[in-house]
Design an enzyme around this catalytic site. Structure first.
Site, PDB file in Angstrom:
ATOM      1  N   LYS A 119      -5.131 -27.251   6.977  1.00 10.29           N
ATOM      2  CA  LYS A 119      -5.347 -26.687   5.635  1.00 10.29           C
ATOM      3  C   LYS A 119      -5.480 -27.844   4.646  1.00 10.29           C
ATOM      4  CE  LYS A 119      -3.639 -22.386   6.717  1.00 10.29           C
ATOM      5  NZ  LYS A 119      -4.782 -21.488   6.850  1.00 10.29           N
TER       6      LYS A 119
ATOM      7  N   HIS B  42      -7.777 -19.018  18.089  1.00  5.93           N
ATOM      8  CA  HIS B  42      -9.170 -19.374  17.803  1.00  5.93           C
ATOM      9  C   HIS B  42      -9.642 -20.624  18.561  1.00  5.93           C
ATOM     10  CE1 HIS B  42      -8.689 -16.377  14.826  1.00  5.93           C
ATOM     11  NE2 HIS B  42      -8.075 -17.123  13.934  1.00  5.93           N
TER      12      HIS B  42
ATOM     13  N   ARG C  45       0.516   4.598   4.043  1.00  5.25           N
ATOM     14  CA  ARG C  45       1.540   5.433   3.401  1.00  5.25           C
ATOM     15  C   ARG C  45       1.134   5.866   1.998  1.00  5.25           C
ATOM     16  NH1 ARG C  45       6.250   1.243   4.011  1.00  5.25           N
ATOM     17  NH2 ARG C  45       4.457   0.081   3.294  1.00  5.25           N
TER      18      ARG C  45
HETATM   19  P1  NAP Z   1      -1.643  -5.824   4.075  1.00  6.12           P
HETATM   20  O1  NAP Z   1      -2.597  -6.166   2.986  1.00  6.12           O
HETATM   21  O2  NAP Z   1      -0.198  -6.030   3.858  1.00  6.12           O
HETATM   22  O3  NAP Z   1      -1.894  -4.295   4.448  1.00  6.12           O
HETATM   23  C1  NAP Z   1      -1.054  -3.572   5.286  1.00  6.12           C
HETATM   24  C2  NAP Z   1      -1.557  -2.151   5.400  1.00  6.12           C
HETATM   25  O4  NAP Z   1      -0.669  -1.445   6.250  1.00  6.12           O
HETATM   26  C3  NAP Z   1      -1.618  -1.420   4.081  1.00  6.12           C
HETATM   27  O5  NAP Z   1      -2.724  -0.549   4.102  1.00  6.12           O
HETATM   28  C4  NAP Z   1      -0.314  -0.627   4.090  1.00  6.12           C
HETATM   29  O6  NAP Z   1      -0.434   0.498   3.242  1.00  6.12           O
HETATM   30  C5  NAP Z   1      -0.227  -0.256   5.567  1.00  6.12           C
HETATM   31  N1  NAP Z   1       1.133   0.026   6.023  1.00  6.12           N
HETATM   32  C6  NAP Z   1       2.238  -0.745   5.860  1.00  6.12           C
HETATM   33  N2  NAP Z   1       3.312  -0.141   6.396  1.00  6.12           N
HETATM   34  C7  NAP Z   1       2.883   1.034   6.908  1.00  6.12           C
HETATM   35  C8  NAP Z   1       3.516   2.110   7.576  1.00  6.12           C
HETATM   36  N3  NAP Z   1       4.839   2.105   7.840  1.00  6.12           N
HETATM   37  N4  NAP Z   1       2.756   3.152   7.967  1.00  6.12           N
HETATM   38  C9  NAP Z   1       1.436   3.178   7.705  1.00  6.12           C
HETATM   39  N5  NAP Z   1       0.786   2.207   7.076  1.00  6.12           N
HETATM   40  C10 NAP Z   1       1.493   1.143   6.675  1.00  6.12           C
HETATM   41  O7  NAP Z   1      -1.988  -6.589   5.434  1.00  6.12           O
HETATM   42  P2  NAP Z   1      -3.417  -7.159   5.917  1.00  6.12           P
HETATM   43  O8  NAP Z   1      -3.582  -8.526   5.358  1.00  6.12           O
HETATM   44  O9  NAP Z   1      -4.481  -6.149   5.663  1.00  6.12           O
HETATM   45  O10 NAP Z   1      -3.165  -7.339   7.462  1.00  6.12           O
HETATM   46  C11 NAP Z   1      -3.166  -6.280   8.389  1.00  6.12           C
HETATM   47  C12 NAP Z   1      -3.050  -6.831   9.799  1.00  6.12           C
HETATM   48  O11 NAP Z   1      -4.162  -7.665  10.048  1.00  6.12           O
HETATM   49  C13 NAP Z   1      -1.810  -7.725  10.013  1.00  6.12           C
HETATM   50  O12 NAP Z   1      -1.386  -7.581  11.350  1.00  6.12           O
HETATM   51  C14 NAP Z   1      -2.355  -9.128   9.799  1.00  6.12           C
HETATM   52  O13 NAP Z   1      -1.601 -10.086  10.497  1.00  6.12           O
HETATM   53  C15 NAP Z   1      -3.733  -8.977  10.400  1.00  6.12           C
HETATM   54  N6  NAP Z   1      -4.722  -9.939   9.883  1.00  6.12           N
HETATM   55  C16 NAP Z   1      -5.042  -9.975   8.562  1.00  6.12           C
HETATM   56  C17 NAP Z   1      -5.991 -10.880   8.114  1.00  6.12           C
HETATM   57  C18 NAP Z   1      -6.401 -10.921   6.659  1.00  6.12           C
HETATM   58  O14 NAP Z   1      -7.319 -11.676   6.352  1.00  6.12           O
HETATM   59  N7  NAP Z   1      -5.792 -10.165   5.782  1.00  6.12           N
HETATM   60  C19 NAP Z   1      -6.618 -11.752   9.008  1.00  6.12           C
HETATM   61  C20 NAP Z   1      -6.275 -11.688  10.360  1.00  6.12           C
HETATM   62  C21 NAP Z   1      -5.328 -10.781  10.782  1.00  6.12           C
HETATM   63  P3  NAP Z   1       0.839   1.266   2.646  1.00  6.12           P
HETATM   64  O15 NAP Z   1       1.758   0.230   2.090  1.00  6.12           O
HETATM   65  O16 NAP Z   1       0.266   2.179   1.635  1.00  6.12           O
HETATM   66  O17 NAP Z   1       1.440   2.001   3.798  1.00  6.12           O
END
Ligand code: NAP
Length: 484
Positions: free
Chosen positions: A331, A240, A51
């Protein structure tokens, strides 16, 4: 010694959530490394979507910063980074709204692989899948990559599968579990099925038990409130550890091909016995001086969620009858270490007089740190003084075996993304596998919720609650040391 890099087909990869934590830490630096290695061709493109009101230049700045922070030694390759950034574009889009989708449609090219990485909350998967079709952005050959968590129980996983199935075939859906992209995990299959040495002994005649440990030193601080809704069983075991268990226990597939491998993994999950609650130990890390306890990190003083779990399970089939599998993950443990240890049985009879010690062969597959394989063998203690036996490791660390080339071994994420472009689903979870894993974990979770089971406290920097040690001691066995 690392094999030569074979470029993949040209692609357009859209990363929904391209500005998020996962994209910045793993996906984008990983793609840069693949670009640097020559695997990602010059005519491929990566399109960020979120967004945030950015243009292509703004997204490139964000990616350059991400590579500087998380790109490792490749972050110094400034000329290559500049070339890589030219491959990037950005569309400002709300997954649940209508703005930006036409622009994305116009950006897509024919004749290249179209892939869509859903690096966003699972609640947005349905909205994105629907719009990719509604706006004619995805076609029958397109692939989607979805992140964990894939549901929080069987019901939600089924609903998610059904939502995706409305728009994509199973052959187009890549459910990522980055543990499967680790070099050692794939090596586990190479060791089992590429050598005559191990497979004949891979059964209950020769194996005493198997241990799978995934220990982390970090707590849940920062994402405590989120973690508190899941816990170690949902966050780590259901995906995992179960995947590792499947690879170690599955029957040989008739070939190393996606459905043949996944069919065999599914059979393992379906053959898992229900675990009695006496064979499950749940824990929470305690306060340590000024270091917060789990409950404080989770901001929930009455939390019953586990930050540690150990359990003993059995697989109901001919090969594994009577062989316990001990799983543990937690953890704030003493070291960051993950390994699978195959502990062989004692010799029935020792021919060496005075040899009182119990000598056991152990095959340890280290996932981190220092990925490698270590086989503990019994040899004669060097020197005069008769035949005394000692156990020593035959150690193959990738860093030693491959020398400087070991650093070139791709990270799990980059390897898996390249598999998506190649159309190879072998290292991705199939929908029925995920559902079967939830079908096994759900009753265990429901049971401890019904009993209001209170997790045992454990010291930070330890190996978990004492009860976890007892789980093994009762059986006359012991956990391997957690060495970081
Ligand atoms: P995050 O940091 O909260 O990022 C979320 C992303 O989604 C941001 O780019 C956000 O940008 C975008 N977003 C949110 N609402 C949106 C909408 N309505 N339309 C379009 N884009 C939207 O989350 P993350 O940690 O990267 O995790 C992403 C996914 O990967 C999740 O399902 C999480 O469970 C999974 N995951 C993450 C990790 C990790 O290490 N981080 C590991 C395993 C799995 P805007 O706010 O600008 O829209």
């Amino acid at each position: 010694m690392v094999s030569r890099v074979i470029p993949v087909e040209a692609f357009d990869l859209v990363i929904f959530g391209g500005t998020g934590d996962l994209a910045r830490r793993k996906i984008l630096p990983g793609l840069f490394r693949r670009f640097l290695s020559g695997q990602m061709t010059d005519d491929s493109r990566i399109i960020g979507a979120a967004r945030a009101d950015l243009d292509a230049a703004g997204f490139r700045t964000l990616v350059a910063e991400a590579i500087a922070e998380f790109g490792g030694k490749e972050a110094k390759e400034t000329a290559a980074i500049a070339k890589f950034l030219e491959r990037l574009d950005y569309v400002s889009i709300d997954a649940t709204g209508d703005g930006g989708w036409t622009q994305m449609h116009d950006l897509m090219r024919d004749g290249v692989v179209r892939a869509f990485y859903f690096s966003v909350a699972p609640s947005l998967f349905g909205a994105i899948a629907e719009r990719l079709h509604g706006y004619n952005i995805a076609n029958d050959q397109s692939r989607i990559v979805v992140e964990k968590p894939f549901g929080r129980d069987l019901e939600t996983a089924r609903a998610l599968n059904a939502t995706l199935a409305q728009h994509f075939n199973e052959t187009q859906i890549y459910r990522i579990d980055h543990y499967l992209g680790k070099e050692t995990v794939q090596n586990l299959m190479a060791v089992r099925f590429g050598n005559v040495l191990f497979e004949p002994l891979w059964n209950n005649h020769y194996i005493d038990h198997i241990q799978i440990t995934v220990a982390e030193t970090v707590g849940v601080g920062g994402r405590g409130a989120y973690y508190d809704k899941s816990g170690a069983m949902r966050d780590m075991v259901q995906n995992h550890l179960m995947q590792l268990l499947c690879l170690i226990a599955m029957e040989p597939p008739n070939m190393f091909e996606a459905d043949a491998v996944r069919d065999e993994k599914l059979k393992v999950i379906r053959a898992l016995q229900r675990v009695d609650h006496h064979h499950i130990v749940r824990g929470q890390y305690d306060r340590d001086g000024d270091k917060q306890s789990y409950r404080e990190d989770a901001e929930n003083p009455r939390s019953f969620t586990e930050s540690f779990i150990a359990l003993k399970c059995h697989i109901n089939n001919w090969r594994w009858s009577g062989v316990p599998f001990y799983l543990r993950t937690g953890k704030k443990m003493k070291s960051r270490a993950s390994e699978i240890a195959v502990v062989y049985k004692d010799l029935g009879h020792s021919i060496f007089e005075g040899d009182e010690a119990r000598h056991r062969n152990i095959l340890a597959i280290r996932l981190q740190p220092n990925e490698g394989i270590d086989l503990q063998v019994t040899i004669k203690e060097p020197g005069p003084g008769g035949m005394r036996l000692i156990d020593v490791p035959l150690d193959m660390s990738f860093a030693d075996a491959l020398g400087p080339d070991a650093e070139e071994v791709p990270d799990a994420y980059e390897r898996l993304i390249m598999d998506v472009i190649r159309g190879n689903q072998t290292l991705f979870m199939r929908g029925d596998e995920v559902e079967a894993a939830w079908a096994w974990t759900d009753p265990l979770i429901r049971d401890w919720e019904r009993r209001n089971d209170v997790p045992k406290l454990y010291d930070q920097g330890s190996t978990g609650p004492d009860d976890a040690l007892m789980l093994m001691h009762r059986d006359g066995r012991r956990w391997r040391d957690i060495k970081g």
